[in-house]
Design a protein around this motif. Structure first.
Motif, PDB file in Angstrom:
ATOM      1  N   ALA A  72       0.848  -1.202   0.000  1.00 42.23           N
ATOM      2  CA  ALA A  72       0.000   0.000   0.000  1.00 42.23           C
ATOM      3  C   ALA A  72       0.877   1.244   0.000  1.00 42.23           C
ATOM      4  O   ALA A  72       0.648   2.197  -0.765  1.00 42.23           O
ATOM      5  N   LEU A  73       1.882   1.224   0.851  1.00 48.77           N
ATOM      6  CA  LEU A  73       2.773   2.387   0.959  1.00 48.77           C
ATOM      7  C   LEU A  73       3.500   2.643  -0.364  1.00 48.77           C
ATOM      8  O   LEU A  73       3.560   3.781  -0.863  1.00 48.77           O
ATOM      9  N   LEU A  74       4.001   1.566  -0.967  1.00 45.58           N
ATOM     10  CA  LEU A  74       4.766   1.744  -2.211  1.00 45.58           C
ATOM     11  C   LEU A  74       3.860   2.220  -3.350  1.00 45.58           C
ATOM     12  O   LEU A  74       4.239   3.087  -4.144  1.00 45.58           O
ATOM     13  N   PHE A  75       2.666   1.657  -3.443  1.00 47.94           N
ATOM     14  CA  PHE A  75       1.733   2.085  -4.510  1.00 47.94           C
ATOM     15  C   PHE A  75       1.403   3.571  -4.371  1.00 47.94           C
ATOM     16  O   PHE A  75       1.387   4.319  -5.350  1.00 47.94           O
ATOM     17  N   GLN A  76       1.092   3.995  -3.139  1.00 45.64           N
ATOM     18  CA  GLN A  76       0.711   5.407  -2.957  1.00 45.64           C
ATOM     19  C   GLN A  76       1.873   6.320  -3.285  1.00 45.64           C
ATOM     20  O   GLN A  76       1.723   7.369  -3.903  1.00 45.64           O
ATOM     21  N   ARG A  77       3.072   5.917  -2.879  1.00 46.82           N
ATOM     22  CA  ARG A  77       4.246   6.761  -3.135  1.00 46.82           C
ATOM     23  C   ARG A  77       4.585   6.776  -4.626  1.00 46.82           C
ATOM     24  O   ARG A  77       5.009   7.803  -5.156  1.00 46.82           O
ATOM     25  N   ALA A  78       4.401   5.631  -5.288  1.00 42.54           N
ATOM     26  CA  ALA A  78       4.677   5.598  -6.734  1.00 42.54           C
ATOM     27  C   ALA A  78       3.718   6.537  -7.460  1.00 42.54           C
ATOM     28  O   ALA A  78       4.086   7.197  -8.427  1.00 42.54           O
ATOM     29  N   ARG A  79       2.497   6.639  -6.956  1.00 38.30           N
ATOM     30  CA  ARG A  79       1.501   7.472  -7.639  1.00 38.30           C
ATOM     31  C   ARG A  79       1.580   8.946  -7.236  1.00 38.30           C
ATOM     32  O   ARG A  79       1.418   9.834  -8.063  1.00 38.30           O
ATOM     33  N   TYR A  80       1.807   9.191  -5.918  1.00 45.00           N
ATOM     34  CA  TYR A  80       1.658  10.574  -5.419  1.00 45.00           C
ATOM     35  C   TYR A  80       2.931  11.178  -4.836  1.00 45.00           C
ATOM     36  O   TYR A  80       2.901  12.311  -4.373  1.00 45.00           O
ATOM     37  N   GLY A  81       4.026  10.410  -4.762  1.00 49.24           N
ATOM     38  CA  GLY A  81       5.255  10.935  -4.163  1.00 49.24           C
ATOM     39  C   GLY A  81       5.458  10.421  -2.749  1.00 49.24           C
ATOM     40  O   GLY A  81       4.550   9.837  -2.145  1.00 49.24           O
ATOM     41  N   PRO A  82       6.670  10.663  -2.196  1.00 50.44           N
ATOM     42  CA  PRO A  82       7.059   9.988  -0.945  1.00 50.44           C
ATOM     43  C   PRO A  82       6.297  10.437   0.299  1.00 50.44           C
ATOM     44  O   PRO A  82       6.379   9.777   1.331  1.00 50.44           O
ATOM     45  N   ALA A  83       5.574  11.544   0.207  1.00 49.88           N
ATOM     46  CA  ALA A  83       4.820  11.973   1.398  1.00 49.88           C
ATOM     47  C   ALA A  83       3.394  11.408   1.397  1.00 49.88           C
ATOM     48  O   ALA A  83       2.590  11.715   2.277  1.00 49.88           O
ATOM     49  N   ALA A  84       3.084  10.563   0.414  1.00 50.87           N
ATOM     50  CA  ALA A  84       1.686  10.128   0.234  1.00 50.87           C
ATOM     51  C   ALA A  84       1.165   9.288   1.394  1.00 50.87           C
ATOM     52  O   ALA A  84      -0.005   9.392   1.762  1.00 50.87           O
ATOM     53  N   LEU A  85       2.010   8.435   1.937  1.00 47.64           N
ATOM     54  CA  LEU A  85       1.557   7.546   3.016  1.00 47.64           C
ATOM     55  C   LEU A  85       2.768   7.246   3.899  1.00 47.64           C
ATOM     56  O   LEU A  85       3.810   6.844   3.389  1.00 47.64           O
ATOM     57  N   THR A  86       2.625   7.430   5.198  1.00 56.66           N
ATOM     58  CA  THR A  86       3.743   7.132   6.106  1.00 56.66           C
ATOM     59  C   THR A  86       3.621   5.681   6.597  1.00 56.66           C
ATOM     60  O   THR A  86       2.561   5.052   6.467  1.00 56.66           O
ATOM     61  N   ALA A  87       4.706   5.211   7.213  1.00 57.84           N
ATOM     62  CA  ALA A  87       4.684   3.843   7.778  1.00 57.84           C
ATOM     63  C   ALA A  87       3.580   3.741   8.826  1.00 57.84           C
ATOM     64  O   ALA A  87       2.876   2.723   8.910  1.00 57.84           O
ATOM     65  N   ARG A  88       3.413   4.784   9.624  1.00 56.76           N
ATOM     66  CA  ARG A  88       2.401   4.720  10.691  1.00 56.76           C
ATOM     67  C   ARG A  88       0.986   4.759  10.130  1.00 56.76           C
ATOM     68  O   ARG A  88       0.081   4.120  10.655  1.00 56.76           O
ATOM     69  N   GLN A  89       0.811   5.502   9.056  1.00 56.49           N
ATOM     70  CA  GLN A  89      -0.518   5.463   8.404  1.00 56.49           C
ATOM     71  C   GLN A  89      -0.801   4.068   7.834  1.00 56.49           C
ATOM     72  O   GLN A  89      -1.930   3.584   7.893  1.00 56.49           O
ATOM     73  N   ALA A  90       0.239   3.456   7.252  1.00 60.58           N
ATOM     74  CA  ALA A  90       0.047   2.104   6.701  1.00 60.58           C
ATOM     75  C   ALA A  90      -0.336   1.131   7.810  1.00 60.58           C
ATOM     76  O   ALA A  90      -1.212   0.274   7.642  1.00 60.58           O
TER      77      ALA A  90
END
Ligand SMILES: Nc1nc2[nH]c(O)nc2c(=O)[nH]1
Length: 450
Positions: free
Chosen positions: A333-351
């Motif tokens: 989930a984290l990698l998909f969001q970051r690939a789409r929206y950039g590295p601030a899209a989802l943090t480890a804690r949000q995941a």
């Protein structure tokens, strides 16, 4: 029974992390937690959590356990191609296959930190035993909290649907069997180990009438509603061509949006769709590995979260995600969001929150599950973060989410040990694996694949 877990890094999801703390479990609940040395607690078992990270147990909000028996097929297909290839294989399924597949699937989930799982079973070939009961039995054996959803399909090819007519049921039979499943198994009480949901399958396999009747049934019985929605662009095209509406508009028209509903996938959403999910309290089960495997697209998770949609994670059936561990879905989930929206899209804690509290809320259990807090159920995962990989990452939550699967020191469900030192303790792990493999052989043989 009391248990003290001490010297542990606590990531409670609600409230601040505690780098060195303790948890006191009494019966099936968390009695207290805190920082520093643990209190005395006479008579309690003591577990040294040195080198471990404690999180809430993970909650899996979308699965098709029977699909354990049909992994690795239609490998390069779109969702519709994959379904067309697999419906006729699944048509050969019986209760023995479901029992073997569900046991193996739930065992695998436990070993990846999952304490509660849903299961969306939507294909019930006639005269093959009690398929719904087979999943329930498997969950009891493995010891996970279980939210099976009685799925259904009534719109076969002759009515413009995708599945062949042979695999769909009649509307009246579906409603009777669904009511029976709720009456037989649903336990609404606090601490419940088993709650049933109502889950017609998808817009291209279910009639509008069954959708409406299912919603009325679920609301009458006070249970939750689940379905696949907005998974692929093909589904959107189908809905526009056959129903004259986009998927979320269609659900709204049928009275299906609301705080008692969670939707699997929710990939192809417009801004207005997201706003409607937020406004109505409708949740989403994000299944990134399956979406990747089937080339369905990347769900707009970070935008959904920003706009107040509840999102949980799901591994989806093993036929479209081949044995995905639930913990691995945080990374995906984290990698998909970051690939789409950039590295601030989802943090480890949000995941981690998606995999715990987000999932608990999807299942209507946010008041009892999904965080480590006094009074909540003692569904706890204790991850080893002192192994060669994780010890090299100073932040244990980062190690858990960004890194490879971590070994489980302990998994508690309602205070009961389900996994210890990376092994299932409720039932022999090897036997589950063998039964899962036999389920696959039997299904492929009965389907005439071998
Ligand atoms: N990923 C999946 N999507 C689905 N849609 C549908 O109707 N069935 C399925 C399924 O089994 N997996």
């Amino acid at each position: 029974m009391s248990l003290v877990i001490e010297n542990v890094h606590l990531a409670p999801v609600a409230g601040p992390e505690i780098p060195s703390g303790w948890l006191l479990v009494e019966g099936d609940r968390i009695a207290a937690l805190g920082e520093g040395p643990a209190p005395g607690a006479p008579g309690a078992e003591r577990l040294d959590g040195s080198g471990c990270l404690a999180t809430p147990g993970l909650v899996n909000t979308h699965h098709h356990l029977y699909q354990w028996a049909s992994q690795g097929l239609a490998q390069d297909a779109t969702l519709f191609e994959w379904l067309v290839a697999l419906y006729r294989v699944w048509a050969a399924m019986d209760a023995e296959i479901v029992r073997g597949a569900a046991g193996a699937g739930l065992g695998w989930l436990a070993l990846s930190g999952c304490t509660t799982s849903s299961d969306h079973h939507y294909l019930f070939p006639k005269g093959r035993g009690d398929l719904f009961a087979a999943g329930v039995e498997a969950a009891r054996e493995v010891g996970l909290r279980f939210h099976p959803a009685r799925g259904s399909m009534d719109r076969g090819e002759s009515r413009g649907g995708l599945p062949p007519d042979e695999v769909v049921e009649d509307l009246e039979d579906i409603l009777a069997a669904t009511a029976e499943a709720v009456d037989a198994y649903h336990d609404p009480s606090p601490s419940s180990m088993l709650r049933v949901a109502v889950a017609p399958c998808s817009p291209f396999s279910v009639s509008g009438e069954l959708m409406s009747e299912s919603a009325a049934l679920a609301r009458d019985k006070g249970v939750r509603l689940h379905t696949h929605l907005a998974e692929t662009a093909d589904e959107e095209e189908h809905c526009l061509a056959q129903l004259g509406l986009r998927p979320v508009d269609y659900l709204e028209k049928l009275g299906w949006l609301g705080p008692d509903v969670w939707l699997a996938h929710a990939v192809h959403l417009s801004d207005a769709d997201i706003a409607r999910l937020a406004l109505t309290g409708t949740g989403a089960a994000h299944c990134p590995s399956s979406n990747g495997r089937l080339g369905a697209g990347i769900a707009r998770v970070s935008e959904m979260l920003r706009r107040g949609v509840n999102v949980g994670l799901g591994v989806d059936g093993a036929a479209s995600s081949e044995l995905t561990p639930l913990a691995g879905e945080m990374r995906q989930a984290l990698l998909f969001q970051r690939a789409r929206y950039g590295p601030a899209a989802l943090t480890a804690r949000q995941a981690l929150e998606l995999a715990t509290l987000g999932g608990a809320r999807n299942l209507g259990r946010g008041d009892e599950l999904g965080t480590l807090e006094a009074g909540k159920l003692a569904d706890i995962a204790l991850w080893r973060v002192d192994g060669p990989y994780a010890a090299a990452v100073a932040d244990p939550v980062c190690a858990l989410v960004f890194g490879p699967a971590l070994p489980l020191a302990r998994l508690l469900v309602g205070g009961r040990t389900v996994v210890a030192d990376g092994e299932l303790r409720t039932t022999p792990q090897d036997a589950l694996g063998r039964a899962g493999a036999e389920a696959r052989r039997r299904l492929l043989r009965l389907a005439g694949e071998v």
